[in-house]
Design an enzyme around this catalytic site. Structure first.
Site, mmCIF file in Angstrom:
data_model
loop_
_atom_site.group_PDB
_atom_site.id
_atom_site.type_symbol
_atom_site.label_atom_id
_atom_site.label_comp_id
_atom_site.label_asym_id
_atom_site.label_seq_id
_atom_site.Cartn_x
_atom_site.Cartn_y
_atom_site.Cartn_z
ATOM 1 N N SER A 125 0.823 -1.211 0.000
ATOM 2 C CA SER A 125 0.000 0.000 0.000
ATOM 3 C C SER A 125 0.852 1.254 0.000
ATOM 4 O O SER A 125 0.335 2.336 -0.245
ATOM 5 C CB SER A 125 -0.965 0.002 1.184
ATOM 6 O OG SER A 125 -0.292 -0.318 2.355
ATOM 7 N N HIS A 146 -3.460 -3.446 -5.839
ATOM 8 C CA HIS A 146 -3.727 -2.958 -4.485
ATOM 9 C C HIS A 146 -5.200 -3.121 -4.104
ATOM 10 O O HIS A 146 -6.067 -2.408 -4.604
ATOM 11 C CB HIS A 146 -3.310 -1.468 -4.416
ATOM 12 C CG HIS A 146 -3.433 -0.873 -3.060
ATOM 13 N ND1 HIS A 146 -3.909 0.400 -2.837
ATOM 14 C CD2 HIS A 146 -3.142 -1.382 -1.837
ATOM 15 C CE1 HIS A 146 -3.917 0.641 -1.541
ATOM 16 N NE2 HIS A 146 -3.457 -0.412 -0.914
ATOM 17 N N GLU A 158 -6.801 -1.337 -7.229
ATOM 18 C CA GLU A 158 -5.987 -0.476 -8.097
ATOM 19 C C GLU A 158 -4.933 -1.348 -8.772
ATOM 20 O O GLU A 158 -4.197 -2.060 -8.085
ATOM 21 C CB GLU A 158 -5.283 0.608 -7.272
ATOM 22 C CG GLU A 158 -6.221 1.605 -6.626
ATOM 23 C CD GLU A 158 -5.515 2.565 -5.662
ATOM 24 O OE1 GLU A 158 -5.966 3.696 -5.525
ATOM 25 O OE2 GLU A 158 -4.518 2.169 -5.019
ATOM 26 N N ASN A 196 -5.092 6.525 -1.765
ATOM 27 C CA ASN A 196 -4.379 7.034 -0.590
ATOM 28 C C ASN A 196 -3.845 8.444 -0.811
ATOM 29 O O ASN A 196 -3.614 9.185 0.140
ATOM 30 C CB ASN A 196 -3.256 6.078 -0.169
ATOM 31 C CG ASN A 196 -3.827 4.851 0.509
ATOM 32 O OD1 ASN A 196 -4.971 4.874 0.980
ATOM 33 N ND2 ASN A 196 -3.083 3.766 0.545
HETATM 34 N N1 LIG Z 1 -4.105 -4.121 6.149
HETATM 35 C C1 LIG Z 1 -4.500 -3.239 5.262
HETATM 36 O O1 LIG Z 1 -5.405 -2.416 5.507
HETATM 37 C C2 LIG Z 1 -3.873 -3.214 3.896
HETATM 38 C C3 LIG Z 1 -4.568 -2.644 2.824
HETATM 39 C C4 LIG Z 1 -4.016 -2.666 1.558
HETATM 40 C C5 LIG Z 1 -2.768 -3.240 1.368
HETATM 41 N N2 LIG Z 1 -2.097 -3.771 2.440
HETATM 42 C C6 LIG Z 1 -0.794 -4.407 2.167
HETATM 43 O O2 LIG Z 1 -0.959 -5.812 2.149
HETATM 44 C C7 LIG Z 1 0.232 -6.445 2.617
HETATM 45 C C8 LIG Z 1 -0.120 -7.357 3.763
HETATM 46 O O3 LIG Z 1 -0.754 -6.619 4.763
HETATM 47 P P1 LIG Z 1 -1.621 -7.308 5.897
HETATM 48 O O4 LIG Z 1 -2.390 -6.219 6.555
HETATM 49 O O5 LIG Z 1 -2.325 -8.489 5.360
HETATM 50 O O6 LIG Z 1 -0.476 -7.781 6.912
HETATM 51 P P2 LIG Z 1 -0.561 -8.944 7.993
HETATM 52 O O7 LIG Z 1 0.486 -8.608 8.989
HETATM 53 O O8 LIG Z 1 -1.947 -9.159 8.443
HETATM 54 O O9 LIG Z 1 -0.119 -10.229 7.163
HETATM 55 C C9 LIG Z 1 1.138 -10.356 6.597
HETATM 56 C C10 LIG Z 1 1.431 -11.835 6.459
HETATM 57 O O10 LIG Z 1 2.630 -11.987 5.720
HETATM 58 C C11 LIG Z 1 3.293 -13.111 6.249
HETATM 59 N N3 LIG Z 1 4.693 -13.079 5.838
HETATM 60 C C12 LIG Z 1 5.717 -12.350 6.332
HETATM 61 N N4 LIG Z 1 6.845 -12.628 5.662
HETATM 62 C C13 LIG Z 1 6.527 -13.548 4.726
HETATM 63 C C14 LIG Z 1 7.283 -14.252 3.747
HETATM 64 N N5 LIG Z 1 8.579 -14.035 3.592
HETATM 65 N N6 LIG Z 1 6.636 -15.124 2.971
HETATM 66 C C15 LIG Z 1 5.310 -15.361 3.122
HETATM 67 N N7 LIG Z 1 4.561 -14.748 4.046
HETATM 68 C C16 LIG Z 1 5.162 -13.843 4.833
HETATM 69 C C17 LIG Z 1 3.078 -13.008 7.736
HETATM 70 O O11 LIG Z 1 3.293 -14.236 8.385
HETATM 71 C C18 LIG Z 1 1.629 -12.549 7.795
HETATM 72 O O12 LIG Z 1 0.747 -13.625 7.878
HETATM 73 C C19 LIG Z 1 1.191 -5.318 2.969
HETATM 74 O O13 LIG Z 1 2.029 -5.075 1.875
HETATM 75 C C20 LIG Z 1 0.264 -4.137 3.200
HETATM 76 O O14 LIG Z 1 0.890 -2.898 2.953
HETATM 77 C C21 LIG Z 1 -2.628 -3.794 3.679
#
Ligand SMILES: NC(=O)c1ccc[n+]([C@@H]2O[C@H](COP(=O)([O-])OP(=O)(O)OC[C@H]3O[C@@H](n4cnc5c(N)ncnc54)[C@H](O)[C@@H]3O)[C@@H](O)[C@H]2O)c1
Length: 508
Positions: A125, A146, A158, A196
């Site tokens: 993000s 995204h 996106e 964003n």
């Molecule tokens: N949470 C939000 O609101 C949101 C919205 C849009 C985009 N994002 C993006 O999505 C992505 C994930 O966010 P999230 O909120 O789901 O995070 P999260 O912390 O809930 O989940 C991340 C997951 O990635 C796993 N992980 C870490 N290293 C890893 C690896 N090397 N290989 C495989 N898995 C691995 C972790 O174990 C965890 O389960 C990020 O890039 C974030 O910026 C998040």
């Protein structure tokens, strides 16, 4: 690479089974696709599949899908133990922790594992798609995809082209998005992408207005939700998202745009974040949540109209007409002469300017002069504005008069563009600059903002509704009064306003 999404051989890889990865996997299987799910933490993958199963069962209970469809969907997801198991995936979406080192290592593994023409998408993000792609051997196959949280409820996605992304890879992801029952929009890589970036206009401008002591928090929330039609006031929204999430994102976008004044963060927000007043999650933010619910204060009762005569300035023709009609219907004691009588309440209807500037320019008596926003909220919640010399009794008269027909009204302190004019113009200006940079098509900018932020209008529609000339006037007044480049109008807006065009009109 032509991908046949209907083929039984098509498998989507999803990396990361956290909040986002599980949502992405859920909408993919609900859309009929097969998914392989990988997380470094195996327990997380198991927990995600269990969670998705529950979500699908719930959808079946609500009649959103049949029980049979829910079961077959669930059978389309497979947990895998290593990234090597993704070798037969033609597209992999990475939704792992937001850390560039972790992501880069994942892409290295994927380049060793996947077919050369497989597409790698990231759900980041905040990180640049171009920067993440740069160490790859094949940056042309790398694209941003995204999704928004919670994925099953947020239909927007996106699709972001990095500088070296192949157009066909983005085209394929647009189709994938539709297959996943999402509404994809296409944009070029830019800090904050579309949603964003525009989202900075609302909360941060409201925070700047609050910092200037224009109104208190509940009043600003009331004005923006009831007058401008935002689903949530900016401070209620900040409390919901959490300052620990919103403020660092703002700081990053500001830095990524090399200190662009339009994205300048607010010092008060940083202080509150450091004080731990994060919002709902910490029990206290702009509101108190210690009872488990938001403690939203009751509005004070309004004064009654004392029958004093009221004179409306004619210097803004449309504002004069709108306010004259409103006050006639209310039954206010209207004066129609060219000048106010000696004790009349004086109302001005500035577009962009503050009451002080308007009062001085028109040679009016500041003690008796208040402003009314006739562009936004005149029928829903009125905004009345004092100036530093306004006499309390005239403030009461204006408040009583403008609530005498049962419409609510809030009195604020002097501020260029009131609250709604200024915030809508800020949002519109950011949208116009996105169009000017060619980051996305005007229609997609609006679609993304309505779907991703739930705003009542997209930035360009907001501008067309208020009138591009008015938006230009508001921004120019803010820029003149504050001397702040934050409000300088985008050339996209200026040219269309000056030519009398819609903000959706494109140049050949
Ligand atoms: N949470 C939000 O609101 C949101 C919205 C849009 C985009 N994002 C993006 O999505 C992505 C994930 O966010 P999230 O909120 O789901 O995070 P999260 O912390 O809930 O989940 C991340 C997951 O990635 C796993 N992980 C870490 N290293 C890893 C690896 N090397 N290989 C495989 N898995 C691995 C972790 O174990 C965890 O389960 C990020 O890039 C974030 O910026 C998040």
């Amino acid at each position: 690479m032509a991908i046949n999404f209907d083929s039984n051989n098509f498998i989507l890889g999803v990396i990361g089974a956290g909040a986002m990865g599980r949502g992405i996997a859920q909408v993919a299987i609900a859309g009929g696709l097969k998914v392989k799910l990988f997380d470094v933490n195996a327990a997380q993958s198991k927990e995600a599949v269990k969670f998705i199963g529950k979500m699908l069962d719930r959808a079946a209970e609500k009649g959103q899908m049949t029980e049979c469809d829910a079961k077959t969907a669930n059978a389309r997801i497979q947990i895998i133990d290593t990234t090597q198991d993704l070798a037969d995936c033609q597209i992999v979406i990475e939704a792992a922790t937001e850390n560039p080192e972790i992501k880069t290592k994942i892409y290295q593994d994927l380049e060793e594992t996947l077919a050369e023409d497989a597409i790698i998408a990231t759900n980041t993000s905040s990180l640049s798609i171009t920067t993440l792609a740069s160490p790859l051997e094949h940056p042309e196959r790398f694209v941003g995809m995204h999704f928004f949280n919670p994925v099953p409820l947020m239909r927007l996605v996106e699709v972001i082209d990095g500088v070296r992304s192949d157009t066909s890879a983005g085209d394929t992801l647009m189709e994938l998005g539709r297959r996943m029952t999402r509404e994809p929009v296409r944009c070029q890589d830019a800090p904050g992408f579309l949603v964003n970036q525009v989202g900075r206009g609302y909360n941060i401008e409201a925070a700047h207005i609050y910092s200037e002591q224009v109104a208190d928090i509940p009043d600003l929330d009331r004005i923006l939700s009831e007058a401008a039609g935002f689903r949530m006031g900016p401070f209620t929204l900040l409390d919901l998202t959490g300052l620990d999430v919103t403020h660092p994102a703002t700081e990053l976008i500001y830095k990524q745009f090399y200190g662009e004044a339009r994205f300048r963060p607010n010092v008060m927000l940083r202080a509150r974040m450091e004080a731990g007043m994060l919002g709902r999650k910490s029990g206290r933010g702009f509101y108190d949540y210690s009872s488990g619910k938001q403690a939203f204060p009751k509005e004070a009762t309004y004064p009654s109209y004392d029958g004093r005569p009221v004179w409306i300035s004619k210097s803004e023709t449309e504002g004069h007409e709108a306010l004259t009609e409103t006050i006639s219907k209310i039954g206010g004691h209207l004066e129609t002469g060219d000048f106010p009588s000696s004790d009349a309440l004086i109302l001005v209807t500035p577009v962009g300017e503050d009451v002080t500037t308007t009062t001085v320019a028109q040679g009016l008596d500041p003690k008796r002069t208040l402003g009314v926003d006739t562009l936004v909220g005149l029928a829903t919640r009125r905004t009345i504005m004092t100036n530093p010399a306004t006499d309390l009794s005239y403030r009461e008269t204006a408040h009583g008069l403008l609530t005498a027909d049962g419409v609510k009204a809030t009195v604020i302190r002097d501020c260029p563009g009131f609250v709604c004019q200024r915030i809508i113009s800020t949002i519109c200006n950011i949208g116009c600059q996105i169009a000017q940079f060619g980051t996305a098509e005007p229609e997609d900018i609006d679609k993304a903002v309505v779907l991703g932020l739930n705003y009542p209008n997209g930035p360009l529609t907001f501008g067309d509704k208020l009138g591009p000339k008015n938006i230009l006037k508001i921004l120019e007044a803010c820029q003149r009064i504050y001397g702040d480049p934050r409000y300088r109008p985008s050339p996209w807006l200026r040219r269309r306003a000056e030519l009398g065009l819609s903000l959706f009109d494109k140049e050949i």
